[in-house]
Design a protein around this motif. Structure first.
Motif, PDB file in Angstrom:
ATOM      1  N   SER A 148      17.956 -29.062  47.500  1.00  0.00           N
ATOM      2  CA  SER A 148      18.920 -29.696  46.598  1.00  0.00           C
ATOM      3  C   SER A 148      19.978 -28.698  46.133  1.00  0.00           C
ATOM      4  N   GLY A 149      21.226 -29.014  46.414  1.00  0.00           N
ATOM      5  CA  GLY A 149      22.336 -28.182  45.972  1.00  0.00           C
ATOM      6  C   GLY A 149      22.511 -26.885  46.732  1.00  0.00           C
ATOM      7  N   LEU A 150      21.771 -26.702  47.808  1.00  0.00           N
ATOM      8  CA  LEU A 150      21.805 -25.420  48.506  1.00  0.00           C
ATOM      9  C   LEU A 150      22.354 -25.543  49.922  1.00  0.00           C
ATOM     10  N   THR A 151      23.012 -26.634  50.222  1.00  0.00           N
ATOM     11  CA  THR A 151      23.399 -26.874  51.609  1.00  0.00           C
ATOM     12  C   THR A 151      24.832 -26.477  51.928  1.00  0.00           C
ATOM     13  N   SER A 152      25.421 -25.618  51.122  1.00  0.00           N
ATOM     14  CA  SER A 152      26.703 -25.018  51.507  1.00  0.00           C
ATOM     15  C   SER A 152      26.708 -23.562  51.068  1.00  0.00           C
ATOM     16  N   LEU A 153      27.434 -22.758  51.815  1.00  0.00           N
ATOM     17  CA  LEU A 153      27.521 -21.332  51.516  1.00  0.00           C
ATOM     18  C   LEU A 153      28.940 -20.866  51.773  1.00  0.00           C
ATOM     19  N   GLN A 154      29.544 -20.243  50.766  1.00  0.00           N
ATOM     20  CA  GLN A 154      30.885 -19.697  50.925  1.00  0.00           C
ATOM     21  C   GLN A 154      30.794 -18.302  51.518  1.00  0.00           C
ATOM     22  N   ILE A 155      31.525 -18.100  52.596  1.00  0.00           N
ATOM     23  CA  ILE A 155      31.644 -16.785  53.212  1.00  0.00           C
ATOM     24  C   ILE A 155      32.977 -16.225  52.744  1.00  0.00           C
ATOM     25  N   THR A 156      32.928 -15.118  52.025  1.00  0.00           N
ATOM     26  CA  THR A 156      34.115 -14.593  51.350  1.00  0.00           C
ATOM     27  C   THR A 156      34.617 -13.276  51.923  1.00  0.00           C
ATOM     28  N   ARG A 157      34.046 -12.844  53.042  1.00  0.00           N
ATOM     29  CA  ARG A 157      34.520 -11.607  53.680  1.00  0.00           C
ATOM     30  C   ARG A 157      34.361 -11.719  55.183  1.00  0.00           C
ATOM     31  N   PRO A 158      35.122 -10.919  55.929  1.00  0.00           N
ATOM     32  CA  PRO A 158      34.991 -10.944  57.384  1.00  0.00           C
ATOM     33  C   PRO A 158      33.616 -10.430  57.816  1.00  0.00           C
ATOM     34  N   VAL A 159      32.854 -11.260  58.515  1.00  0.00           N
ATOM     35  CA  VAL A 159      31.534 -10.869  59.006  1.00  0.00           C
ATOM     36  C   VAL A 159      31.363 -11.370  60.435  1.00  0.00           C
ATOM     37  N   ARG A 160      30.356 -10.824  61.086  1.00  0.00           N
ATOM     38  CA  ARG A 160      29.921 -11.316  62.394  1.00  0.00           C
ATOM     39  C   ARG A 160      28.538 -11.912  62.188  1.00  0.00           C
ATOM     40  N   LEU A 161      28.448 -13.234  62.227  1.00  0.00           N
ATOM     41  CA  LEU A 161      27.205 -13.949  61.987  1.00  0.00           C
ATOM     42  C   LEU A 161      26.636 -14.386  63.326  1.00  0.00           C
ATOM     43  N   THR A 162      25.410 -13.968  63.631  1.00  0.00           N
ATOM     44  CA  THR A 162      24.843 -14.275  64.942  1.00  0.00           C
ATOM     45  C   THR A 162      23.380 -14.684  64.826  1.00  0.00           C
ATOM     46  N   GLY A 163      22.983 -15.595  65.703  1.00  0.00           N
ATOM     47  CA  GLY A 163      21.592 -16.006  65.802  1.00  0.00           C
ATOM     48  C   GLY A 163      20.933 -15.303  66.982  1.00  0.00           C
ATOM     49  N   ASP A 164      19.733 -15.735  67.305  1.00  0.00           N
ATOM     50  CA  ASP A 164      18.999 -15.166  68.432  1.00  0.00           C
ATOM     51  C   ASP A 164      19.681 -15.605  69.731  1.00  0.00           C
ATOM     52  N   PRO A 165      20.087 -14.660  70.595  1.00  0.00           N
ATOM     53  CA  PRO A 165      20.749 -15.021  71.853  1.00  0.00           C
ATOM     54  C   PRO A 165      19.908 -15.939  72.743  1.00  0.00           C
ATOM     55  N   GLY A 196      39.410 -14.324  51.462  1.00  0.00           N
ATOM     56  CA  GLY A 196      38.732 -13.062  51.721  1.00  0.00           C
ATOM     57  C   GLY A 196      38.102 -13.023  53.100  1.00  0.00           C
ATOM     58  N   ALA A 197      37.730 -14.188  53.615  1.00  0.00           N
ATOM     59  CA  ALA A 197      37.120 -14.277  54.941  1.00  0.00           C
ATOM     60  C   ALA A 197      38.227 -14.465  55.974  1.00  0.00           C
ATOM     61  N   THR A 198      39.020 -13.419  56.190  1.00  0.00           N
ATOM     62  CA  THR A 198      40.226 -13.537  57.003  1.00  0.00           C
ATOM     63  C   THR A 198      39.963 -13.598  58.502  1.00  0.00           C
ATOM     64  N   SER A 199      38.810 -13.128  58.936  1.00  0.00           N
ATOM     65  CA  SER A 199      38.473 -13.185  60.360  1.00  0.00           C
ATOM     66  C   SER A 199      36.982 -12.949  60.506  1.00  0.00           C
ATOM     67  N   GLY A 200      36.486 -13.233  61.701  1.00  0.00           N
ATOM     68  CA  GLY A 200      35.074 -13.006  61.966  1.00  0.00           C
ATOM     69  C   GLY A 200      34.619 -13.854  63.130  1.00  0.00           C
ATOM     70  N   SER A 201      33.293 -13.855  63.329  1.00  0.00           N
ATOM     71  CA  SER A 201      32.745 -14.636  64.428  1.00  0.00           C
ATOM     72  C   SER A 201      31.404 -15.231  64.040  1.00  0.00           C
ATOM     73  N   ILE A 202      31.101 -16.355  64.678  1.00  0.00           N
ATOM     74  CA  ILE A 202      29.830 -17.041  64.508  1.00  0.00           C
ATOM     75  C   ILE A 202      29.334 -17.335  65.916  1.00  0.00           C
ATOM     76  N   SER A 203      28.126 -16.876  66.238  1.00  0.00           N
ATOM     77  CA  SER A 203      27.636 -17.057  67.607  1.00  0.00           C
ATOM     78  C   SER A 203      26.134 -17.324  67.644  1.00  0.00           C
ATOM     79  N   HIS A 204      25.707 -17.956  68.725  1.00  0.00           N
ATOM     80  CA  HIS A 204      24.299 -18.209  69.027  1.00  0.00           C
ATOM     81  C   HIS A 204      23.575 -18.949  67.895  1.00  0.00           C
ATOM     82  N   LEU A 205      24.236 -19.924  67.291  1.00  0.00           N
ATOM     83  CA  LEU A 205      23.633 -20.692  66.203  1.00  0.00           C
ATOM     84  C   LEU A 205      23.745 -22.185  66.477  1.00  0.00           C
ATOM     85  N   THR A 206      22.749 -22.922  66.023  1.00  0.00           N
ATOM     86  CA  THR A 206      22.848 -24.364  65.917  1.00  0.00           C
ATOM     87  C   THR A 206      23.049 -24.646  64.442  1.00  0.00           C
ATOM     88  N   ILE A 207      24.124 -25.351  64.102  1.00  0.00           N
ATOM     89  CA  ILE A 207      24.412 -25.645  62.704  1.00  0.00           C
ATOM     90  C   ILE A 207      24.376 -27.164  62.531  1.00  0.00           C
TER      91      ILE A 207
END
Length: 124
Positions: free
Chosen positions: A47-64, A79-90
């Motif tokens: 409850s109430g936990l299903t969104s997350l603000q990303i406020t900086r450039p990061v590389r977010l990756t799951g298990d390949p 603040g999250a001006t660039s980054g990548s998201i990979s190997h995730l099911t969202i």
């Protein structure tokens, strides 16, 4: 920073985002299901936990090899001006989208986006 699993330095993705020190920090999410905005000790309470603000450039990756599932919406905000998201099911978990971006230039690579709404990715 490693999220979850036996080698985890953070229990949750939210905690990892708070620990991220600089631009381009790699956050590796272990195989399994993770609620994006959960706090340590609240892993089963969605409850109430299903969104997350990303406020900086990061590389977010799951298990390949696959099997890393995030439930909720990732919000790429000021603040999250660039980054990548990979190997995730969202899975949007009832939110408006899997990923919502209001700023920046992000790369999604080898991701599966499951949304019950009009768009899996919203650019606003």
């Amino acid at each position: 920073i490693v999220v979850g699993g036996p080698d985890g330095t953070a229990f949750t993705l939210k905690e990892a985002m708070e620990m991220a020190l600089g631009d381009g920090q790699v956050i590796s999410v272990s195989k399994g299901e993770h609620i994006v905005g959960s706090n340590p000790g609240q892993l089963d309470d969605t409850s109430g936990l299903t969104s997350l603000q990303i406020t900086r450039p990061v590389r977010l990756t799951g298990d390949p090899a696959g099997g890393t599932v995030l439930r909720g919406m990732l919000e790429l905000v000021d603040g999250a001006t660039s980054g990548s998201i990979s190997h995730l099911t969202i899975h949007d978990a009832g939110q408006r989208a899997c990923v919502r971006a209001s700023v920046g230039c992000w790369t999604l690579d080898r991701c599966i986006l499951l949304s019950g709404h009009a768009a899996a990715v919203r650019a606003e």
